[in-house]
Design a protein around this motif. Structure first.
Motif, mmCIF file in Angstrom:
data_model
loop_
_atom_site.group_PDB
_atom_site.id
_atom_site.type_symbol
_atom_site.label_atom_id
_atom_site.label_comp_id
_atom_site.label_asym_id
_atom_site.label_seq_id
_atom_site.Cartn_x
_atom_site.Cartn_y
_atom_site.Cartn_z
ATOM 1 N N ASN A 1 1.195 -1.428 -0.044
ATOM 2 C CA ASN A 1 -0.096 -0.259 -0.262
ATOM 3 C C ASN A 1 1.269 1.396 -0.022
ATOM 4 O OD1 ASN A 1 0.281 0.897 2.602
ATOM 5 N ND2 ASN A 1 -0.960 -0.757 3.734
ATOM 6 N N ASP A 2 0.531 2.751 -0.251
ATOM 7 C CA ASP A 2 0.680 3.583 -0.268
ATOM 8 C C ASP A 2 2.018 3.633 0.765
ATOM 9 O OD1 ASP A 2 -0.481 4.304 -2.600
ATOM 10 O OD2 ASP A 2 -2.039 5.999 -1.741
ATOM 11 N N GLU A 3 1.765 3.256 2.702
ATOM 12 C CA GLU A 3 2.418 3.571 3.537
ATOM 13 C C GLU A 3 3.029 3.164 3.334
ATOM 14 O OE1 GLU A 3 1.161 4.739 7.809
ATOM 15 O OE2 GLU A 3 0.115 3.712 6.861
ATOM 16 N N GLU A 4 3.477 1.432 3.224
ATOM 17 C CA GLU A 4 4.022 0.778 3.059
ATOM 18 C C GLU A 4 5.919 1.140 2.003
ATOM 19 O OE1 GLU A 4 2.482 -3.321 4.405
ATOM 20 O OE2 GLU A 4 1.817 -2.920 2.503
ATOM 21 N N LYS A 5 5.003 0.988 0.552
ATOM 22 C CA LYS A 5 5.871 1.623 -0.110
ATOM 23 C C LYS A 5 6.716 3.282 0.244
ATOM 24 C CE LYS A 5 2.490 1.108 -4.303
ATOM 25 N NZ LYS A 5 1.664 1.700 -4.623
ATOM 26 N N GLU A 6 6.592 4.003 0.644
ATOM 27 C CA GLU A 6 7.115 5.355 1.590
ATOM 28 C C GLU A 6 8.278 4.052 2.552
ATOM 29 O OE1 GLU A 6 6.792 8.258 1.401
ATOM 30 O OE2 GLU A 6 6.147 8.521 -0.439
ATOM 31 N N ILE A 7 8.097 3.754 3.335
ATOM 32 C CA ILE A 7 9.312 2.923 4.111
ATOM 33 C C ILE A 7 9.558 1.825 3.267
ATOM 34 C CG2 ILE A 7 9.334 1.484 6.167
ATOM 35 C CD1 ILE A 7 5.672 2.101 6.636
ATOM 36 N N LEU A 8 9.581 1.808 2.385
ATOM 37 C CA LEU A 8 10.577 1.140 1.825
ATOM 38 C C LEU A 8 11.324 1.740 0.318
ATOM 39 C CD1 LEU A 8 10.429 -2.772 0.530
ATOM 40 C CD2 LEU A 8 9.035 -1.757 -1.293
ATOM 41 N N LYS A 9 11.126 2.422 0.350
ATOM 42 C CA LYS A 9 11.911 3.620 0.133
ATOM 43 C C LYS A 9 13.675 3.576 0.476
ATOM 44 C CE LYS A 9 8.590 6.687 -2.454
ATOM 45 N NZ LYS A 9 8.473 7.938 -2.805
ATOM 46 N N ASP A 10 12.803 3.461 1.961
ATOM 47 C CA ASP A 10 14.416 3.795 2.727
ATOM 48 C C ASP A 10 14.683 2.302 3.468
ATOM 49 O OD1 ASP A 10 14.249 6.502 3.399
ATOM 50 O OD2 ASP A 10 13.257 6.229 5.851
ATOM 51 N N MET A 11 14.818 1.723 2.021
ATOM 52 C CA MET A 11 15.278 0.072 2.923
ATOM 53 C C MET A 11 16.248 0.346 1.909
ATOM 54 S SD MET A 11 12.147 -2.178 4.292
ATOM 55 C CE MET A 11 11.633 -1.776 5.639
ATOM 56 N N PHE A 12 16.575 0.873 0.514
ATOM 57 C CA PHE A 12 17.586 -0.165 -0.504
ATOM 58 C C PHE A 12 17.750 -1.384 -0.728
ATOM 59 C CE2 PHE A 12 18.612 4.644 0.979
ATOM 60 C CZ PHE A 12 18.318 5.189 0.339
ATOM 61 N N LEU A 13 16.571 -2.251 -0.957
ATOM 62 C CA LEU A 13 16.474 -3.301 -0.725
ATOM 63 C C LEU A 13 16.872 -4.173 -2.128
ATOM 64 C CD1 LEU A 13 13.668 -4.938 1.177
ATOM 65 C CD2 LEU A 13 16.026 -4.344 2.057
ATOM 66 N N LEU A 14 18.152 -5.030 -2.319
ATOM 67 C CA LEU A 14 18.853 -5.271 -3.776
ATOM 68 C C LEU A 14 17.394 -5.695 -4.713
ATOM 69 C CD1 LEU A 14 22.036 -6.633 -2.495
ATOM 70 C CD2 LEU A 14 21.667 -4.398 -3.806
#
Length: 270
Positions: free
Chosen positions: A113-126
């Motif tokens: 969801n939109d909230e999760e996408k914002e958190i995900l941006k910070d993680m820099f997952l490969l």
């Protein structure tokens, strides 16, 4: 190009190495070159050609790196939860990603969801980065690549990952790079290709990243400017110079077909 050579150490338990992974973290997308051609003169690190095994070797390394990142972040979020309940959303997200990574499902394959996408941006997952697979084939294969067994395997694998695949004969691309435009076109015609593999790759990469180009033309030069698709005219103008964005008045539009037919912007206006 033999991508398995990059992970020779990985197959002996050494992994890809932090320096290599750090380079990938800085990219917007991953282009993975996969060997699909047979050649007894070019030794494969595993002794035989198997593009899916090679893809999975790389992907597994990226998954391992992400599991480590997620676990560290999860530990930190659980500590922060005591002081702030908002971290529960992040914990739920991290647990969802971790659970799927352990099943070899990359982060990019999950729904957010939109909230999760914002958190995900910070993680820099490969494994959250979009991927394009470059199937490196021989000169013989490129002529009928859609019927090639190795290419079909890569295409099917990519389809399940919602990733793009581009067939390229690196040997041909090397030859094309040394030719003038006219000779290049002649060689492509002889092979039966409309454009070089590199040109196809650039276009696919632009699509993958949601990018497009617009051109400015004048006496000094003709130049391409890269912008995100959906960028409005004032912001696109700002790519050229901030003053143009600040003083933007309007964009006058004419279709390419009409411009060619009339011969100039002035004639098109009339």
């Amino acid at each position: 190009v033999d991508i398995a050579g990059l992970v020779k150490g990985a197959s002996h338990g050494e992994g890809l190495g932090n320096k290599f992974l750090a380079h990938i973290r800085e990219t917007d997308a991953i282009a993975q070159v996969v060997r699909c051609f047979e050649d007894s003169n070019i030794v494969h690190v595993d002794g035989n050609i198997n593009p899916i095994r090679d893809i999975e070797t790389i992907n597994l390394e990226l998954i391992f790196a992400d599991i480590e990142t997620v676990q560290k972040r999860l530990e930190k979020a659980k500590k922060m939860l005591k002081a702030d309940k908002k971290y529960q959303i992040e914990i739920d997200l991290l647990e969802k990603i971790s659970e799927n990574l352990e099943k070899s499902i990359p982060a990019r394959n999950l729904e957010y969801n939109d909230e999760e996408k914002e958190i995900l941006k910070d993680m820099f997952l490969l494994t959250s980065k979009p991927v394009i697979y470059i199937a490196n084939v021989s000169e013989e294969q490129i002529e009928n690549v859609e019927n090639d067994e190795n290419f079909k395997k890569v295409k099917e694998y990519a389809k399940n990952e919602k990733a793009e695949v581009v067939p390229i004969c690196v040997k041909i691309e090397e030859e094309l790079s040394s030719l003038e435009d006219e000779d290049k076109k002649e060689m492509l015609d002889a092979i039966g290709l409309k454009e070089s593999g590199l040109d196809v790759l650039i276009k696919k990469s632009y699509d993958l990243l949601g990018l497009m180009s617009f051109l400015t033309a004048g006496e000094p030069e003709v130049r391409a400017w890269t912008i995100k698709k959906g960028t409005k005219a004032p912001q696109a103008a700002g790519k050229i110079h901030s003053d143009i964005e600040r003083g933007f008045i309007k964009a006058e539009v004419v279709s390419f077909e009409d411009l060619i037919k009339e011969g100039s912007m002035t004639a098109a206006k009339e």
